[in-house]
Design a protein around this motif. Structure first.
Motif, PDB file in Angstrom:
ATOM      1  N   VAL A  84     -11.424  36.947 -27.516  1.00  0.00           N
ATOM      2  CA  VAL A  84     -12.132  35.749 -27.054  1.00  0.00           C
ATOM      3  C   VAL A  84     -11.764  34.567 -27.939  1.00  0.00           C
ATOM      4  O   VAL A  84     -11.215  34.737 -29.038  1.00  0.00           O
ATOM      5  CB  VAL A  84     -13.663  35.951 -27.089  1.00  0.00           C
ATOM      6  CG1 VAL A  84     -14.086  37.068 -26.146  1.00  0.00           C
ATOM      7  CG2 VAL A  84     -14.132  36.250 -28.509  1.00  0.00           C
ATOM      8  N   ASN A  85     -12.071  33.376 -27.470  1.00  0.00           N
ATOM      9  CA  ASN A  85     -11.861  32.165 -28.259  1.00  0.00           C
ATOM     10  C   ASN A  85     -13.105  31.878 -29.100  1.00  0.00           C
ATOM     11  O   ASN A  85     -14.229  31.907 -28.594  1.00  0.00           O
ATOM     12  CB  ASN A  85     -11.571  30.973 -27.340  1.00  0.00           C
ATOM     13  CG  ASN A  85     -10.261  31.122 -26.604  1.00  0.00           C
ATOM     14  OD1 ASN A  85      -9.293  31.664 -27.127  1.00  0.00           O
ATOM     15  ND2 ASN A  85     -10.219  30.647 -25.362  1.00  0.00           N
ATOM     16  N   ALA A  86     -12.907  31.598 -30.371  1.00  0.00           N
ATOM     17  CA  ALA A  86     -14.035  31.292 -31.260  1.00  0.00           C
ATOM     18  C   ALA A  86     -13.509  30.548 -32.478  1.00  0.00           C
ATOM     19  O   ALA A  86     -12.525  30.968 -33.093  1.00  0.00           O
ATOM     20  CB  ALA A  86     -14.750  32.568 -31.689  1.00  0.00           C
ATOM     21  N   ASN A  87     -14.163  29.463 -32.826  1.00  0.00           N
ATOM     22  CA  ASN A  87     -13.737  28.677 -33.984  1.00  0.00           C
ATOM     23  C   ASN A  87     -14.370  29.142 -35.290  1.00  0.00           C
ATOM     24  O   ASN A  87     -14.048  28.622 -36.355  1.00  0.00           O
ATOM     25  CB  ASN A  87     -14.066  27.195 -33.761  1.00  0.00           C
ATOM     26  CG  ASN A  87     -13.120  26.564 -32.759  1.00  0.00           C
ATOM     27  OD1 ASN A  87     -11.935  26.891 -32.732  1.00  0.00           O
ATOM     28  ND2 ASN A  87     -13.644  25.679 -31.933  1.00  0.00           N
ATOM     29  N   GLY A  88     -15.288  30.108 -35.190  1.00  0.00           N
ATOM     30  CA  GLY A  88     -15.914  30.635 -36.393  1.00  0.00           C
ATOM     31  C   GLY A  88     -16.798  31.813 -36.049  1.00  0.00           C
ATOM     32  O   GLY A  88     -16.992  32.147 -34.880  1.00  0.00           O
ATOM     33  N   PHE A  89     -17.372  32.432 -37.072  1.00  0.00           N
ATOM     34  CA  PHE A  89     -18.185  33.620 -36.858  1.00  0.00           C
ATOM     35  C   PHE A  89     -19.004  33.904 -38.113  1.00  0.00           C
ATOM     36  O   PHE A  89     -18.803  33.276 -39.166  1.00  0.00           O
ATOM     37  CB  PHE A  89     -17.298  34.818 -36.524  1.00  0.00           C
ATOM     38  CG  PHE A  89     -16.249  35.119 -37.567  1.00  0.00           C
ATOM     39  CD1 PHE A  89     -16.490  36.038 -38.583  1.00  0.00           C
ATOM     40  CD2 PHE A  89     -15.015  34.478 -37.535  1.00  0.00           C
ATOM     41  CE1 PHE A  89     -15.530  36.306 -39.545  1.00  0.00           C
ATOM     42  CE2 PHE A  89     -14.040  34.749 -38.500  1.00  0.00           C
ATOM     43  CZ  PHE A  89     -14.307  35.658 -39.507  1.00  0.00           C
ATOM     44  N   TYR A  90     -19.905  34.851 -38.001  1.00  0.00           N
ATOM     45  CA  TYR A  90     -20.669  35.327 -39.149  1.00  0.00           C
ATOM     46  C   TYR A  90     -19.966  36.539 -39.748  1.00  0.00           C
ATOM     47  O   TYR A  90     -19.484  37.418 -39.029  1.00  0.00           O
ATOM     48  CB  TYR A  90     -22.087  35.717 -38.730  1.00  0.00           C
ATOM     49  CG  TYR A  90     -22.796  36.552 -39.775  1.00  0.00           C
ATOM     50  CD1 TYR A  90     -23.439  35.952 -40.856  1.00  0.00           C
ATOM     51  CD2 TYR A  90     -22.802  37.943 -39.695  1.00  0.00           C
ATOM     52  CE1 TYR A  90     -24.075  36.718 -41.824  1.00  0.00           C
ATOM     53  CE2 TYR A  90     -23.439  38.713 -40.663  1.00  0.00           C
ATOM     54  CZ  TYR A  90     -24.062  38.096 -41.719  1.00  0.00           C
ATOM     55  OH  TYR A  90     -24.679  38.855 -42.684  1.00  0.00           O
ATOM     56  N   SER A  91     -19.930  36.592 -41.069  1.00  0.00           N
ATOM     57  CA  SER A  91     -19.389  37.752 -41.772  1.00  0.00           C
ATOM     58  C   SER A  91     -20.335  38.131 -42.897  1.00  0.00           C
ATOM     59  O   SER A  91     -20.871  37.256 -43.587  1.00  0.00           O
ATOM     60  CB  SER A  91     -17.999  37.443 -42.346  1.00  0.00           C
ATOM     61  OG  SER A  91     -17.532  38.537 -43.131  1.00  0.00           O
TER      62      SER A  91
END
Length: 232
Positions: A84-91
């Motif tokens: 998917v397209n995503a410019n950021g996320f939680y880690s």
């Protein structure tokens, strides 16, 4: 005592226990072969000794050389189900490479450095290329739609003889919190035995946690990079 010392003791114990089992077995076979009444206590002791010998001494051998490699081939390694397209996320672990090397514009993570209290932090790449804190807030869960979780251990459902095999699982995965779908994961398996059995496992295995490197991402690219594609 170092690891090598324990391994030598383990090997000596295998030989000693094996000699006892062989001796008892020869006694039973001798009685049987000469049409003599087999001593019940000897037969029971032989059965218990051989069972104990196999369970304690050879269990790590079978687990390391057969069970874990088989599980790695069938279930382990990298699995990508959706991109998917995503410019950021939680880690749950902050790694600045996601911002500097892989093109993401923000990264959310948990930070306990603010008065030793749990806070969620979002960092972004500033206009001058430096990493800066964008926001800090309290919360029960991350705000990012996509979450990357590492080192999540799980129990392996086993039946039959597999109940006596000390293998545990560990995985990292990327999840879409809106749909609760797992978009991709890396599964690993490791030996959970202890004491001398673990020493024997380490003697046979190249790493404490084994799925061989060929079962993982050969380029060591982090899991989110395979799945979450920055649009900028």
């Amino acid at each position: 005592m170092d690891a090598a010392g324990y391994i030598y003791i383990y090997i000596a114990a295998i030989i000693f226990a094996g000699l006892i089992c062989v001796t008892l077995l020869l006694v039973v076979l001798y009685q049987y072969g000469n049409n003599k009444k087999i001593n019940r206590k000897t037969a029971v002791l032989t059965t218990v000794s051989i069972t104990f010998f196999v369970a304690v001494f050879w269990e790590p051998v079978a687990t390391t050389l057969i069970v874990i490699p088989s599980m790695c081939r069938e279930y382990g390694g990298l699995h990508i189900y959706m991109k998917v397209n995503a410019n950021g996320f939680y880690s749950n672990v902050f790694d600045k490479r996601y911002l500097t090397d892989y093109g993401y514009s923000f990264l959310e993570y948990v930070d306990y450095s603010h008065n030793s209290k749990k806070k969620y932090v979002t960092k972004r790449i500033g206009q001058n290329g430096d990493i800066a804190i964008d926001s800090v807030w309290n919360g029960k869960s991350p705000l990012s739609r996509y979450q990357y979780i590492t080192r999540k251990r799980f129990e392996i459902e086993t039946t039959g003889i597999m109940k006596y095999i000390d293998v545990r699982g560990e995985r990292e995965y990327v999840m879409d919190t809106r749909t609760n779908e797992i978009l991709g994961e890396i599964n690993r398996y490791y030996y959970a035995g202890s004491d001398f059995r673990y020493a024997m496992h380490r003697l046979l295995a190249d790493k404490a946690e084994t799925c061989s490197s060929s079962e993982r991402d050969p380029k060591e690219i982090p899991l989110p990079v395979h799945i979450l594609k920055p649009t900028r």
